[in-house]
Design a protein around this motif. Structure first.
Motif, PDB file in Angstrom:
ATOM      1  N   UNK A 189       0.881  -1.107  -0.093  1.00  0.00           N
ATOM      2  CA  UNK A 189       0.696  -0.313   0.011  1.00  0.00           C
ATOM      3  C   UNK A 189       0.495   1.944  -0.494  1.00  0.00           C
ATOM      4  N   UNK A 190       1.902   1.088   1.342  1.00  0.00           N
ATOM      5  CA  UNK A 190       2.649   2.921   0.954  1.00  0.00           C
ATOM      6  C   UNK A 190       3.241   3.441  -0.457  1.00  0.00           C
ATOM      7  N   UNK A 191       3.310   2.661  -1.327  1.00  0.00           N
ATOM      8  CA  UNK A 191       3.980   2.430  -2.513  1.00  0.00           C
ATOM      9  C   UNK A 191       3.235   3.597  -3.534  1.00  0.00           C
ATOM     10  N   UNK A 192       1.378   3.406  -3.415  1.00  0.00           N
ATOM     11  CA  UNK A 192       0.695   3.924  -4.226  1.00  0.00           C
ATOM     12  C   UNK A 192       0.244   5.320  -3.613  1.00  0.00           C
ATOM     13  N   UNK A 237      10.591   5.187  -6.903  1.00  0.00           N
ATOM     14  CA  UNK A 237      11.050   4.500  -6.933  1.00  0.00           C
ATOM     15  C   UNK A 237      11.076   3.066  -6.682  1.00  0.00           C
ATOM     16  N   UNK A 238       9.237   2.205  -6.840  1.00  0.00           N
ATOM     17  CA  UNK A 238       8.566   1.024  -6.288  1.00  0.00           C
ATOM     18  C   UNK A 238       8.753   1.251  -8.456  1.00  0.00           C
ATOM     19  N   UNK A 241      11.050   4.271 -18.834  1.00  0.00           N
ATOM     20  CA  UNK A 241       9.592   5.230 -18.748  1.00  0.00           C
ATOM     21  C   UNK A 241       9.870   5.997 -16.901  1.00  0.00           C
ATOM     22  N   UNK A 242       9.591   5.272 -16.950  1.00  0.00           N
ATOM     23  CA  UNK A 242      10.133   5.506 -14.969  1.00  0.00           C
ATOM     24  C   UNK A 242      11.111   6.476 -14.591  1.00  0.00           C
ATOM     25  N   UNK A 243      12.151   6.660 -15.492  1.00  0.00           N
ATOM     26  CA  UNK A 243      13.939   7.269 -14.690  1.00  0.00           C
ATOM     27  C   UNK A 243      13.387   7.957 -14.681  1.00  0.00           C
ATOM     28  N   UNK A 265      12.963  12.969 -10.430  1.00  0.00           N
ATOM     29  CA  UNK A 265      12.408  13.981 -10.243  1.00  0.00           C
ATOM     30  C   UNK A 265      12.119  14.669  -8.378  1.00  0.00           C
ATOM     31  N   UNK A 266      11.657  12.920  -7.926  1.00  0.00           N
ATOM     32  CA  UNK A 266      11.340  12.899  -6.776  1.00  0.00           C
ATOM     33  C   UNK A 266      12.511  12.374  -5.543  1.00  0.00           C
ATOM     34  N   UNK A 267      13.373  11.779  -6.568  1.00  0.00           N
ATOM     35  CA  UNK A 267      14.396  10.866  -5.775  1.00  0.00           C
ATOM     36  C   UNK A 267      15.847  11.675  -6.778  1.00  0.00           C
ATOM     37  N   UNK A 268      16.355  12.039  -7.057  1.00  0.00           N
ATOM     38  CA  UNK A 268      17.376  12.698  -7.856  1.00  0.00           C
ATOM     39  C   UNK A 268      18.569  11.704  -7.252  1.00  0.00           C
ATOM     40  N   UNK A 269      19.201  10.974  -8.231  1.00  0.00           N
ATOM     41  CA  UNK A 269      20.762  10.177  -8.326  1.00  0.00           C
ATOM     42  C   UNK A 269      21.244  10.844  -9.305  1.00  0.00           C
ATOM     43  N   UNK A 270      22.030  11.935  -9.022  1.00  0.00           N
ATOM     44  CA  UNK A 270      23.203  12.566  -9.469  1.00  0.00           C
ATOM     45  C   UNK A 270      23.053  13.057 -10.959  1.00  0.00           C
TER      46      UNK A 270
END
Ligand SMILES: [Zn+2]
Length: 268
Positions: free
Chosen positions: A87-90, A98-99, A249-251, A256-261
């Motif tokens: 549920x928390x993923x939704x 990330x999911x 597609x999800x990248x 935007x929400x959890x940047x990795x460099x």
């Protein structure tokens, strides 16, 4: 015709992708503990609450009855019951981002069949990874670690301890290189005979090595120095590009929400 091959069997499945098809069907990409990634059609899925209970959404862990066909043919999902829906993923955009990204990596790279033990381990990994994304405090470091662990689970784990050129122990050489196509670090001598070597410090390789072996529930507490995180993000990002070959597609949303460099070029 061999009907035995078509008899539905009972197993579990994780929904990697779910799209509407025609008037009332759904096409699903499923990760199944016995078979790896399979494509299945759920006939009448949007009408039959009795057979599918409205449970064919992304992230769902299901108990299923499925007639599996191999060799790229479409399997047939006969019935499904929800086991767990993370549920928390939704409800949280960062966990959702990330999911989705981890599912897309699995959807792209998981094999269609393989050694039973490897397929079961991959399935177990996928459930554990979603459990981590649902429950742990998320950070750019955890994102990078989970990406690396997806590659490990898929059998494309990078070498982190020895030079991939000559096989030597990396010893005490603090500043090294990483060669993405060869899948690991290179010593100074081997680096001089290659192009496209990414600079990396021994400490970063050790931190990544540790991140691969740590229990899933302790991952959220793992900390990286600023230098190690930056290097790890660059290295895992290059490794991902090499193995996936396209932008997922999800990248862009995840960036935007959890940047990795700043891996994704252009405005976000
Ligand atoms: Zn070497």
């Amino acid at each position: 015709m061999n009907r035995a091959g078509r008899r539905p069997e009972k197993t579990h499945a994780l929904v990697l992708r779910s799209v509407e098809f025609g008037e009332s069907d759904r096409i699903l990409h499923l990760l199944v503990p016995e078979y790896g990634r399979i494509t299945a059609i759920a006939k009448g899925a949007r009408r039959s609450v009795k057979r599918f209970g409205g449970t064919l959404d992304l992230f769902n862990h299901l108990r299923v009855q499925i007639a599996v066909k191999r060799g790229g043919a479409m399997s047939r999902l006969e019935a499904a019951q929800l086991v767990h829906h993370f549920a928390p993923l939704r409800h949280d955009p960062v966990r959702f981002g990330l999911g989705c990204y981890l599912l897309e990596l699995l959807d792209r790279l998981a094999p269609d069949g393989g050694a039973a033990r490897d397929m079961r381990r991959l399935y177990r990994f996928a459930l554990d990874a979603l459990g981590t994304v649902a429950a742990q405090p998320l950070s750019p470091a955890l994102r990078t670690i989970l990406e690396l662990r997806v590659f490990d689970a898929l059998g494309v784990r990078p070498e982190l301890r020895r030079c991939v050129g000559c096989g030597d122990d990396l010893g005490r050489e603090a500043a090294l290189g990483f060669h993405v196509a060869d899948g690991g670090p290179v010593c100074r001598g081997c680096a001089s005979r290659r192009t496209g070597v990414v600079p990396v410090h021994l400490g970063t390789l050790r931190a990544l090595d540790q991140a691969l072996t740590l229990d899933a529930e302790r991952l959220g507490r793992l900390s990286f120095s600023a230098q190690a995180l930056e290097e790890a993000q660059r290295l895992v990002g290059r490794f991902q590009r090499f193995h996936v070959g396209v932008e997922l597609q999800s990248e862009r949303f995840l960036e935007r929400v959890l940047p990795a460099g700043g891996r994704v070029a252009g405005p976000v």
